[in-house]
Enzyme design. Sequence first.
Site, mmCIF file in Angstrom:
data_model
loop_
_atom_site.group_PDB
_atom_site.id
_atom_site.type_symbol
_atom_site.label_atom_id
_atom_site.label_comp_id
_atom_site.label_asym_id
_atom_site.label_seq_id
_atom_site.Cartn_x
_atom_site.Cartn_y
_atom_site.Cartn_z
ATOM 1 N N VAL A 74 0.840 -1.196 0.000
ATOM 2 C CA VAL A 74 0.000 0.000 0.000
ATOM 3 C C VAL A 74 0.875 1.245 0.000
ATOM 4 O O VAL A 74 2.104 1.149 0.079
ATOM 5 C CB VAL A 74 -0.990 0.037 1.198
ATOM 6 C CG1 VAL A 74 -1.850 -1.221 1.215
ATOM 7 C CG2 VAL A 74 -0.263 0.214 2.524
ATOM 8 N N ALA A 76 3.091 4.223 0.963
ATOM 9 C CA ALA A 76 4.027 4.340 2.078
ATOM 10 C C ALA A 76 3.529 5.399 3.060
ATOM 11 O O ALA A 76 2.762 6.282 2.695
ATOM 12 C CB ALA A 76 5.406 4.709 1.547
ATOM 13 N N SER A 128 11.942 -3.105 -6.562
ATOM 14 C CA SER A 128 12.083 -2.220 -7.726
ATOM 15 C C SER A 128 11.746 -2.968 -9.003
ATOM 16 O O SER A 128 11.932 -4.173 -9.102
ATOM 17 C CB SER A 128 13.509 -1.683 -7.841
ATOM 18 O OG SER A 128 13.605 -0.897 -9.024
ATOM 19 N N GLY A 129 11.272 -2.210 -9.972
ATOM 20 C CA GLY A 129 10.982 -2.808 -11.269
ATOM 21 C C GLY A 129 9.676 -2.296 -11.831
ATOM 22 O O GLY A 129 9.308 -2.622 -12.952
ATOM 23 N N LYS A 182 17.168 0.341 -1.041
ATOM 24 C CA LYS A 182 16.187 0.667 -2.084
ATOM 25 C C LYS A 182 16.124 2.185 -2.280
ATOM 26 O O LYS A 182 16.024 2.679 -3.412
ATOM 27 C CB LYS A 182 14.804 0.111 -1.709
ATOM 28 C CG LYS A 182 13.654 0.601 -2.601
ATOM 29 C CD LYS A 182 13.856 0.218 -4.063
ATOM 30 C CE LYS A 182 12.645 0.317 -4.961
ATOM 31 N NZ LYS A 182 11.867 1.524 -4.994
ATOM 32 N N HIS A 185 19.128 3.089 -4.213
ATOM 33 C CA HIS A 185 18.861 2.629 -5.584
ATOM 34 C C HIS A 185 18.067 3.694 -6.338
ATOM 35 O O HIS A 185 18.395 4.065 -7.465
ATOM 36 C CB HIS A 185 18.091 1.303 -5.547
ATOM 37 C CG HIS A 185 17.406 0.940 -6.831
ATOM 38 N ND1 HIS A 185 16.253 1.570 -7.270
ATOM 39 C CD2 HIS A 185 17.711 0.034 -7.787
ATOM 40 C CE1 HIS A 185 15.901 1.060 -8.437
ATOM 41 N NE2 HIS A 185 16.753 0.130 -8.766
ATOM 42 N N ASN A 186 17.012 4.194 -5.710
ATOM 43 C CA ASN A 186 16.194 5.216 -6.376
ATOM 44 C C ASN A 186 16.976 6.504 -6.581
ATOM 45 O O ASN A 186 16.815 7.171 -7.610
ATOM 46 C CB ASN A 186 14.926 5.500 -5.567
ATOM 47 C CG ASN A 186 13.886 4.409 -5.731
ATOM 48 O OD1 ASN A 186 14.224 3.256 -5.999
ATOM 49 N ND2 ASN A 186 12.629 4.750 -5.563
ATOM 50 N N GLU A 189 19.006 6.011 -9.502
ATOM 51 C CA GLU A 189 18.088 6.088 -10.653
ATOM 52 C C GLU A 189 17.868 7.557 -11.054
ATOM 53 O O GLU A 189 17.876 7.895 -12.244
ATOM 54 C CB GLU A 189 16.780 5.401 -10.244
ATOM 55 C CG GLU A 189 15.647 5.438 -11.223
ATOM 56 C CD GLU A 189 14.372 4.821 -10.595
ATOM 57 O OE1 GLU A 189 14.448 3.729 -9.973
ATOM 58 O OE2 GLU A 189 13.301 5.441 -10.699
ATOM 59 N N LYS A 260 8.608 11.737 -6.147
ATOM 60 C CA LYS A 260 7.774 11.223 -5.062
ATOM 61 C C LYS A 260 8.509 11.223 -3.730
ATOM 62 O O LYS A 260 7.906 10.951 -2.699
ATOM 63 C CB LYS A 260 7.304 9.811 -5.390
ATOM 64 C CG LYS A 260 6.107 9.773 -6.336
ATOM 65 C CD LYS A 260 5.588 8.366 -6.401
ATOM 66 C CE LYS A 260 4.222 8.247 -7.021
ATOM 67 N NZ LYS A 260 3.914 6.819 -7.223
HETATM 68 P P1 NBP Z 1 -0.331 3.137 -4.318
HETATM 69 O O1 NBP Z 1 0.920 3.632 -3.679
HETATM 70 O O2 NBP Z 1 -1.035 4.005 -5.266
HETATM 71 O O3 NBP Z 1 -1.333 2.710 -3.135
HETATM 72 C C1 NBP Z 1 -2.645 2.257 -3.408
HETATM 73 C C2 NBP Z 1 -3.014 1.127 -2.487
HETATM 74 O O4 NBP Z 1 -2.928 1.545 -1.112
HETATM 75 C C3 NBP Z 1 -4.441 0.680 -2.720
HETATM 76 O O5 NBP Z 1 -4.479 -0.724 -2.571
HETATM 77 C C4 NBP Z 1 -5.179 1.374 -1.580
HETATM 78 O O6 NBP Z 1 -6.374 0.741 -1.226
HETATM 79 C C5 NBP Z 1 -4.184 1.236 -0.488
HETATM 80 N N1 NBP Z 1 -4.414 2.090 0.682
HETATM 81 C C6 NBP Z 1 -4.276 3.430 0.831
HETATM 82 BR BR1 NBP Z 1 -3.800 4.574 -0.493
HETATM 83 N N2 NBP Z 1 -4.548 3.855 2.060
HETATM 84 C C7 NBP Z 1 -4.903 2.770 2.740
HETATM 85 C C8 NBP Z 1 -5.317 2.558 4.082
HETATM 86 N N3 NBP Z 1 -5.379 3.551 4.963
HETATM 87 N N4 NBP Z 1 -5.629 1.290 4.449
HETATM 88 C C9 NBP Z 1 -5.553 0.288 3.569
HETATM 89 N N5 NBP Z 1 -5.167 0.425 2.285
HETATM 90 C C10 NBP Z 1 -4.839 1.648 1.878
HETATM 91 O O7 NBP Z 1 -0.074 1.715 -5.020
HETATM 92 P P2 NBP Z 1 1.144 1.218 -5.940
HETATM 93 O O8 NBP Z 1 1.551 2.231 -6.927
HETATM 94 O O9 NBP Z 1 0.749 -0.135 -6.370
HETATM 95 O O10 NBP Z 1 2.361 1.088 -4.907
HETATM 96 C C11 NBP Z 1 2.309 0.260 -3.758
HETATM 97 C C12 NBP Z 1 3.594 0.446 -2.949
HETATM 98 O O11 NBP Z 1 4.692 0.028 -3.748
HETATM 99 C C13 NBP Z 1 3.865 1.902 -2.573
HETATM 100 O O12 NBP Z 1 4.453 1.942 -1.296
HETATM 101 C C14 NBP Z 1 4.852 2.348 -3.619
HETATM 102 O O13 NBP Z 1 5.661 3.398 -3.172
HETATM 103 C C15 NBP Z 1 5.638 1.082 -3.856
HETATM 104 N N6 NBP Z 1 6.286 0.984 -5.161
HETATM 105 C C16 NBP Z 1 5.661 1.385 -6.299
HETATM 106 C C17 NBP Z 1 6.270 1.261 -7.529
HETATM 107 C C18 NBP Z 1 5.588 1.693 -8.783
HETATM 108 O O14 NBP Z 1 6.222 1.598 -9.855
HETATM 109 N N7 NBP Z 1 4.348 2.133 -8.747
HETATM 110 C C19 NBP Z 1 7.547 0.688 -7.607
HETATM 111 C C20 NBP Z 1 8.147 0.255 -6.451
HETATM 112 C C21 NBP Z 1 7.512 0.407 -5.229
HETATM 113 P P3 NBP Z 1 -7.769 1.171 -1.956
HETATM 114 O O15 NBP Z 1 -7.793 0.418 -3.250
HETATM 115 O O16 NBP Z 1 -8.810 0.710 -1.014
HETATM 116 O O17 NBP Z 1 -7.738 2.657 -2.146
#
Ligand code: NBP
Length: 475
Positions: A74, A76, A128-129, A182, A185-186, A189, A260
């Site tokens: 979810v 961060a 990452s990825g 990580k 790493h970013n 990047e 971000k």
């Molecule tokens: P997001 O960072 O956009 O988060 C969305 C998710 O968080 C949804 O499932 C949402 O549930 C949930 N959520 C939120 Br917002 N608040 C919540 C709460 N209070 N309780 C429960 N669930 C909650 O999703 P993402 O882009 O898939 O990234 C997920 C994680 O992976 C993040 O930490 C991100 O930094 C990391 N990350 C992302 C990438 C990338 O390329 N996007 C790469 C590497 C790491 P809902 O559906 O009910 O709103």
Amino acid sequence: PTAQIGVTGLAVMGSNIARNFARNGYSVAVHNRSIAKTDALIADHGGEGNFVRAETMADFAAALQRPRRALIMVQAGDATDAVIEEIAAVFEPGDIIIDGGNALYTDTIRREASLAERGLLFIGAGISGGEEGALLGPSIMPGGPAESYAAVGPMLEKVAAQVDGEPCCTHIGPDGSGHFVKMVHNGIEYADMQLIGEAYDLMRKALDMPVAEIGTVFKAWNDTELASYLIEITADVLAQVDAATGKPLVDVIVDEAGQKGTGRWTVKSALDLGIPVTGIAEAVFARALSSSRTQRDAAAGLAAGTLAPPPADAAAFIDDIRAALYASKVIAYAQGFDQISAGSREYGWNVNPGALATIWRGGCIIRAQFLNRIREAYQEHPELPSLLLAPYFRDAVESGIDSWRRVVATAATMGIPVPAFGSSLAYYDGLRAERLPAALTQGLRDYFGAHTYRRIDAEGSFHTLWSSDRSEITA
Ligand code: NBP
């Protein structure tokens, strides 16, 4: 219960990683705050493997084999804390929670300690990825107690990217170490992307090359020692033509770079650790400058002075840019690895830099051919004081140094900003200098603040009586 692992948080990253587990033969419990995402995942991809739908956190816990293993994907920050609380309420001692989000490493240290008090095991895993990596195999950087890693490591290694038969996942060290590496790493990047941007900008502004031609140059560079994911996708982005206008897509994208936070965190941490990560810092600041629209508009008419003409030999200059890009990239990685060593010392993590280079070879955004060289450098010499001192990198920089100087000089005389190329060269020249003007800085500090200085020819601290007879005393 049948599920071997659970994933909660089914946005792009979570749903793809859940599918990745399922495709690798694991039975996966899936949960999301709003059930619509869970149902969409099962409707669209349920056939790819064995998913167990969990509507509530209690269902989620009930679906999981003991010890339970849950991966949180979810947002961060507060959302992660909230979800950890919900899971902790239904999990039992010995169960394992993995945070795969982009958590700040100090949050991970705090969470691990507080869950340990409740008998729960915690892993902070940098992943990452992007979207595609999550589905097909990301690079995974897990930090936490060895006991936690033993319980989930093999599963993470299975879904990670594989390079030459080795998984792009290894136990980084205790508590916040995974999220720390990580973060760096970013940061790297960011530096990589800024250097690519400067190389592109030089071809455009110094050589007046059409965008598509620049794309072709990057495509060719991907067959050199620069070979990497970011160079490859640069060629793709530059080749993209906007359907609406027929212009290169890059020319219709607003030139204000977003961020971000992980680059900014890297620089903040580097400041605290006293490690010069100039390439990363310039990249973060360059994004900030690009987004200062009001100031940029107001400054647009400022004088450039007398500008030099373009380089006479375009092909030779393009090759100079390639060499400058590579040398500056080596600097950015050398600085990033310095920061990781410093963080590892500060927190007692014992991070193995060679192992880290190994798991960055695939899956992650900075994956690159030259990570093999970094891995070899640390394998040969685990206590390497700087990557720049490994023979391969020393030679690489030495053979590109003249090109690098020509590029930075040309950019300055043509009024083209190259903050990352320029600061990397300044870092290199600073590091290799026999004497630095820091001696004068010390003299000034002693003058106005009696901060004292050390002498090159005697032990101890000294102070000059600047406001009286200017004789020297021992401090
Ligand atoms: P997001 O960072 O956009 O988060 C969305 C998710 O968080 C949804 O499932 C949402 O549930 C949930 N959520 C939120 Br917002 N608040 C919540 C709460 N209070 N309780 C429960 N669930 C909650 O999703 P993402 O882009 O898939 O990234 C997920 C994680 O992976 C993040 O930490 C991100 O930094 C990391 N990350 C992302 C990438 C990338 O390329 N996007 C790469 C590497 C790491 P809902 O559906 O009910 O709103």
